[in-house]
Scaffold this motif. Structure first.
Motif, short mmCIF file in Angstrom:
data_model
loop_
_atom_site.label_atom_id
_atom_site.label_comp_id
_atom_site.label_asym_id
_atom_site.label_seq_id
_atom_site.Cartn_x
_atom_site.Cartn_y
_atom_site.Cartn_z
N THR A 1 0.83 -1.20 0.00
CA THR A 1 0.00 0.00 0.00
C THR A 1 0.87 1.25 0.00
O THR A 1 0.61 2.21 -0.75
CB THR A 1 -0.95 -0.01 1.21
N ALA A 2 1.89 1.26 0.84
CA ALA A 2 2.80 2.42 0.90
C ALA A 2 3.49 2.63 -0.45
O ALA A 2 3.62 3.77 -0.92
CB ALA A 2 3.83 2.22 2.01
N VAL A 3 3.92 1.56 -1.09
CA VAL A 3 4.56 1.67 -2.40
C VAL A 3 3.57 2.17 -3.45
O VAL A 3 3.91 3.01 -4.29
CB VAL A 3 5.20 0.32 -2.81
N LEU A 4 2.34 1.68 -3.39
CA LEU A 4 1.31 2.14 -4.32
C LEU A 4 1.06 3.63 -4.17
O LEU A 4 0.98 4.37 -5.16
CB LEU A 4 0.00 1.37 -4.10
N MET A 5 0.97 4.09 -2.93
CA MET A 5 0.74 5.51 -2.67
C MET A 5 1.92 6.35 -3.16
O MET A 5 1.73 7.37 -3.83
CB MET A 5 0.50 5.73 -1.18
N LEU A 6 3.12 5.92 -2.86
CA LEU A 6 4.31 6.63 -3.31
C LEU A 6 4.38 6.65 -4.84
O LEU A 6 4.63 7.69 -5.45
CB LEU A 6 5.58 6.00 -2.73
N GLY A 7 4.13 5.50 -5.46
CA GLY A 7 4.14 5.42 -6.92
C GLY A 7 3.11 6.33 -7.56
O GLY A 7 3.36 6.95 -8.60
N ILE B 1 -6.72 6.20 -3.99
CA ILE B 1 -5.54 5.46 -3.50
C ILE B 1 -4.97 6.14 -2.27
O ILE B 1 -4.68 5.48 -1.26
CB ILE B 1 -4.48 5.34 -4.61
N LEU B 2 -4.81 7.45 -2.33
CA LEU B 2 -4.19 8.16 -1.22
C LEU B 2 -5.07 8.18 0.04
O LEU B 2 -4.57 7.96 1.15
CB LEU B 2 -3.80 9.58 -1.64
N VAL B 3 -6.37 8.40 -0.13
CA VAL B 3 -7.26 8.44 1.03
C VAL B 3 -7.43 7.04 1.63
O VAL B 3 -7.22 6.82 2.82
CB VAL B 3 -8.63 9.05 0.65
N LEU B 4 -7.82 6.08 0.80
CA LEU B 4 -8.05 4.73 1.31
C LEU B 4 -6.76 4.05 1.74
O LEU B 4 -6.74 3.27 2.69
CB LEU B 4 -8.81 3.90 0.28
N GLY B 5 -5.66 4.35 1.04
CA GLY B 5 -4.36 3.81 1.45
C GLY B 5 -3.94 4.35 2.80
O GLY B 5 -3.43 3.62 3.65
N THR C 1 -6.00 2.68 5.43
CA THR C 1 -5.50 1.31 5.57
C THR C 1 -4.27 1.29 6.47
O THR C 1 -4.17 0.45 7.37
CB THR C 1 -5.16 0.71 4.18
N LEU C 2 -3.33 2.18 6.22
CA LEU C 2 -2.08 2.19 7.00
C LEU C 2 -2.32 2.65 8.44
O LEU C 2 -1.74 2.10 9.38
CB LEU C 2 -1.04 3.06 6.32
N ILE C 3 -3.15 3.65 8.64
CA ILE C 3 -3.40 4.17 9.99
C ILE C 3 -4.15 3.16 10.84
O ILE C 3 -3.79 2.91 11.99
CB ILE C 3 -4.16 5.52 9.92
N LEU C 4 -5.19 2.56 10.27
CA LEU C 4 -6.02 1.63 11.04
C LEU C 4 -5.54 0.18 10.95
O LEU C 4 -6.12 -0.69 11.60
CB LEU C 4 -7.48 1.72 10.58
N LYS C 5 -4.52 -0.06 10.14
CA LYS C 5 -4.00 -1.42 9.93
C LYS C 5 -5.12 -2.37 9.51
O LYS C 5 -5.27 -3.47 10.04
CB LYS C 5 -3.30 -1.94 11.20
N MET D 1 -8.82 -3.82 4.31
CA MET D 1 -10.10 -3.80 3.61
C MET D 1 -10.40 -2.43 3.01
O MET D 1 -11.05 -2.34 1.97
CB MET D 1 -11.22 -4.22 4.57
N PHE D 2 -9.89 -1.37 3.61
CA PHE D 2 -10.12 -0.04 3.04
C PHE D 2 -9.48 0.07 1.65
O PHE D 2 -10.10 0.57 0.72
CB PHE D 2 -9.58 1.06 3.97
N LEU D 3 -8.25 -0.42 1.52
CA LEU D 3 -7.60 -0.39 0.20
C LEU D 3 -8.32 -1.32 -0.77
O LEU D 3 -8.46 -0.99 -1.94
CB LEU D 3 -6.12 -0.79 0.31
N LYS D 4 -8.79 -2.44 -0.28
CA LYS D 4 -9.48 -3.39 -1.15
C LYS D 4 -10.79 -2.82 -1.70
O LYS D 4 -11.28 -3.27 -2.73
CB LYS D 4 -9.74 -4.70 -0.41
N TRP D 5 -11.35 -1.83 -1.02
CA TRP D 5 -12.56 -1.19 -1.49
C TRP D 5 -12.30 -0.20 -2.63
O TRP D 5 -13.22 0.20 -3.35
CB TRP D 5 -13.26 -0.46 -0.34
N LYS D 6 -11.05 0.21 -2.82
CA LYS D 6 -10.72 1.23 -3.82
C LYS D 6 -11.23 0.88 -5.22
O LYS D 6 -11.90 1.69 -5.86
CB LYS D 6 -9.21 1.51 -3.83
#
Length: 186
Positions: free
Chosen positions: A31-37, A63-67, A70-74, A77-82
């Motif tokens: 997720t972090a790599v996706l956001m950075l990319g 990507i940035l919001v849901l990512g 995802t990272l904050i709440l660990k 599923m938030f990223l999977k909803w994107k």
């Protein structure tokens, strides 16, 4: 084509985390790599003075919001909803364009490729909206019903493969409406 680079980075980071024994953290690293990319891609397009489409902005924001969530709440599923959210927004935009304005979105995008009656443009636009809604639902079925590994594989191969098959099926069905460039006479 450059839109797939962050996705390839996502999958590569996921696989690397799995191979190095960090299976529990794989989706978070990816997720972090996706956001950075995604951010780097936007900066690259801006630097090259290339237009950034509304579609690109919507995807990047999702990507940035849901990512981030995802990272904050660990919770991956938030990223999977994107993909579901983005596909439903695009499906809704297609449907709205069908009833507002003179031409729908699909006709605006493909009008230079096909010459078809308005009724067929409306059916094609509707077909795309249905396809996107179907893919949104399929993503949720896979996100909730299958492993992270399967979802990542589907994200890379399955959704892309479905899009290619859908596109080529349309091209085959609509081949009689293709605009043919006339070749210059010698």
């Amino acid at each position: 084509m450059q839109e797939i680079i962050p996705v390839i980075g996502f999958v590569a980071a996921y696989i690397l985390a799995k191979w190095t024994g960090h299976s529990e953290q794989a989706l978070y690293w990816a997720t972090a790599v996706l956001m950075l990319g995604t951010v780097l891609q936007l900066l690259w397009l801006h630097q090259r003075k290339k237009a950034i489409s509304k579609q690109h902005w919507l995807t990047a924001i999702a990507i940035l919001v849901l990512g981030s969530i995802t990272l904050i709440l660990k919770n991956p599923m938030f990223l999977k909803w994107k993909p579901t959210i983005v596909n439903l927004v695009f499906a809704a935009a297609l449907l709205v364009s069908q009833w507002l304005g003179k031409t729908n979105i699909v006709q605006k995008m493909l009008g230079g490729v096909f010459t078809m009656p308005d009724a067929l443009w409306r059916r094609l636009n509707l077909a795309w909206a249905i396809y996107l809604a179907f893919m949104a639902g399929l993503n949720l079925v896979i996100a909730y019903g299958f492993s992270d590994d399967f979802w990542v594989g589907f994200k890379l191969w399955g959704s892309g493969g479905c899009a290619i098959l859908f596109f080529f099926a349309q091209a085959y069905v609509l081949r009689h409406y293709l605009n043919h460039e006339e070749k210059p006479q010698d």
